[in-house]
Write a protein that holds these residues in place. Structure first.
Motif, PDB file in Angstrom:
ATOM      1  N   ALA A   1      -1.878 -11.706  -2.924  1.00 14.25           N
ATOM      2  CA  ALA A   1      -2.258 -10.845  -4.099  1.00 14.25           C
ATOM      3  C   ALA A   1      -0.585 -10.529  -4.313  1.00 14.25           C
ATOM      4  O   ALA A   1       0.101 -10.055  -3.506  1.00 14.25           O
ATOM      5  N   ARG A   2      -0.358 -10.100  -5.533  1.00 10.93           N
ATOM      6  CA  ARG A   2       0.982  -9.671  -5.942  1.00 10.93           C
ATOM      7  C   ARG A   2       0.852  -8.365  -6.539  1.00 10.93           C
ATOM      8  O   ARG A   2       0.056  -8.190  -7.236  1.00 10.93           O
ATOM      9  N   TYR A   3       1.674  -7.453  -6.078  1.00  8.58           N
ATOM     10  CA  TYR A   3       1.687  -5.899  -6.745  1.00  8.58           C
ATOM     11  C   TYR A   3       3.160  -5.708  -7.254  1.00  8.58           C
ATOM     12  O   TYR A   3       4.129  -6.012  -6.890  1.00  8.58           O
ATOM     13  N   GLU A   4       3.117  -5.056  -8.396  1.00  9.24           N
ATOM     14  CA  GLU A   4       4.396  -4.581  -9.049  1.00  9.24           C
ATOM     15  C   GLU A   4       4.476  -3.199  -8.684  1.00  9.24           C
ATOM     16  O   GLU A   4       3.658  -2.207  -9.244  1.00  9.24           O
ATOM     17  N   ILE A   5       5.625  -2.826  -8.113  1.00 12.84           N
ATOM     18  CA  ILE A   5       6.046  -1.275  -8.047  1.00 12.84           C
ATOM     19  C   ILE A   5       6.949  -0.885  -9.143  1.00 12.84           C
ATOM     20  O   ILE A   5       7.856  -1.283  -9.423  1.00 12.84           O
ATOM     21  N   THR A   6       6.230   0.042  -9.847  1.00 16.81           N
ATOM     22  CA  THR A   6       7.140   0.508 -11.165  1.00 16.81           C
ATOM     23  C   THR A   6       7.793   1.789 -10.698  1.00 16.81           C
ATOM     24  O   THR A   6       8.811   2.047 -11.504  1.00 16.81           O
TER      25      THR A   6
END
Length: 107
Positions: A2-7
């Motif tokens: 799974a990929r997560y984007e840290i904003t």
């Protein structure tokens, strides 16, 4: 996988304060470096200016001495020419006087 984007990351207060202090210290360091480089350049320019001033004064003095020497040379030449002319006039007058006396004695 799974990929997560840290904003957005929000560091805690102590880390944030440490980062701010580090940034301020870096700005202060850059300011000091620029100030030191400016001072160094100022001293270099002042030194160069003083050097040029001394060279100009020296050249001016040399020209003054050369002019005075040339003036003295011309003065002496003119005085010598005047003395030579006076001697020539005196010699011609004496020669004329001798001719007059010689003519008076012959007659």
């Amino acid at each position: 996988l799974a990929r997560y984007e840290i904003t957005e990351i929000t560091p805690d207060k102590t880390i944030s304060e440490a980062m701010d202090k580090q940034a301020a210290a870096e700005r202060l360091r850059r300011e000091k470096v620029l100030g030191a480089e400016g001072d160094k350049r100022q001293r270099e320019l002042e030194s160069e200016g003083a050097k040029i001033k001394l060279i100009n004064e020296s050249e001016g003095h040399l020209i003054s001495v050369q002019n005075a020497s040339e003036a003295e040379k011309i003065k002496r030449q003119l005085e010598a020419d005047g003395d030579a002319s006076a001697i020539l006039v005196k010699a011609k007058a004496q020669a004329e006087a001798i001719k007059t006396i010689a003519a008076a004695l012959e007659s």
